[in-house]
Design a protein around this motif. Structure first.
Motif, PDB file in Angstrom:
ATOM      1  N   HIS A 256      19.381  96.791  57.015  1.00  0.00           N
ATOM      2  CA  HIS A 256      20.512  95.967  57.437  1.00  0.00           C
ATOM      3  C   HIS A 256      20.236  95.376  58.831  1.00  0.00           C
ATOM      4  CE1 HIS A 256      23.215  98.327  54.443  1.00  0.00           C
ATOM      5  NE2 HIS A 256      22.428  97.451  53.861  1.00  0.00           N
TER       6      HIS A 256
ATOM      7  N   ASP B 294      24.875 105.257  59.619  1.00  0.00           N
ATOM      8  CA  ASP B 294      25.360 104.534  58.439  1.00  0.00           C
ATOM      9  C   ASP B 294      25.302 105.357  57.160  1.00  0.00           C
ATOM     10  OD1 ASP B 294      25.735 102.340  59.997  1.00  0.00           O
ATOM     11  OD2 ASP B 294      24.552 100.963  58.785  1.00  0.00           O
TER      12      ASP B 294
ATOM     13  N   HIS C 286      16.888 101.605  58.114  1.00  0.00           N
ATOM     14  CA  HIS C 286      17.101 100.809  56.907  1.00  0.00           C
ATOM     15  C   HIS C 286      17.187  99.333  57.267  1.00  0.00           C
ATOM     16  CE1 HIS C 286      21.234 101.395  58.329  1.00  0.00           C
ATOM     17  NE2 HIS C 286      21.637 100.409  57.550  1.00  0.00           N
TER      18      HIS C 286
ATOM     19  N   HIS D 168      20.371  96.896  62.266  1.00  0.00           N
ATOM     20  CA  HIS D 168      19.417  97.972  62.564  1.00  0.00           C
ATOM     21  C   HIS D 168      17.976  97.470  62.670  1.00  0.00           C
ATOM     22  CE1 HIS D 168      22.323 101.241  61.927  1.00  0.00           C
ATOM     23  NE2 HIS D 168      22.894 100.332  61.166  1.00  0.00           N
TER      24      HIS D 168
ATOM     25  N   HIS E 136      22.961 105.642  51.550  1.00  0.00           N
ATOM     26  CA  HIS E 136      23.499 104.415  52.126  1.00  0.00           C
ATOM     27  C   HIS E 136      23.147 103.289  51.170  1.00  0.00           C
ATOM     28  CE1 HIS E 136      25.028 101.686  55.017  1.00  0.00           C
ATOM     29  NE2 HIS E 136      23.877 101.218  55.452  1.00  0.00           N
TER      30      HIS E 136
END
Ligand SMILES: [Zn+2]
Length: 139
Positions: free
Chosen positions: A56, A136, A54, A59, A113
């Motif tokens: 963020h 996460d 994902h 990451h 998430h």
């Protein structure tokens, strides 16, 4: 046998190198590209692909640089859009549609998430060894 090398796992950044002895992959790219290069001792050309769960930053920070280095990035369309990734190194993947990278067979699956289209990955090598990569997630 699956070999997992943790390049770092915290809110500061996440990245792992995994290999089955034939194909090395990067799971996440959550550090500046230079830090990833250093952690991999500059063996970037051995990395066949990078999976990103994902958007963020912890990451995905180096995603664009990874693609610029010639390494395909596998992620959901939602994540790619959130990161504004495009180009022929981008390999959009869809939950529950299996794909292969070298000797790996990979099944992405949807996770919960607060991100655009987060995925987890189930990875299997040709000996049938499996690894679930889930991060996460609420579950
Ligand atoms: Zn996150």
């Amino acid at each position: 046998m699956i070999d997992i090398q943790c390049l770092g796992s915290s809110s500061a950044g996440n990245a792992y190198r995994i290999t089955d002895g034939q194909t090395a992959l990067l799971l996440e790219a959550g550090f500046p590209y230079k830090a990833i290069q250093r952690a991999l001792q500059f063996h970037m050309s051995e990395i066949a692909g990078c999976l990103i769960t994902h958007e963020h930053g912890d990451h995905s920070r180096a995603a664009a640089d990874i693609m610029r280095a010639g390494i395909p990035v596998y992620t959901s369309r939602g994540t790619a859009e959130a990161l504004k990734l495009s180009g022929h190194r981008l390999r959009p993947v869809t939950a529950l549609e299996t794909f292969t990278v070298g000797s790996w067979t990979i099944l992405p699956f949807g996770v919960e998430h607060d991100a655009a289209e987060p995925l987890g990955f189930l990875l299997a090598d040709q000996d049938g060894d499996k690894l679930v990569f889930l991060t996460d997630s609420y579950y």
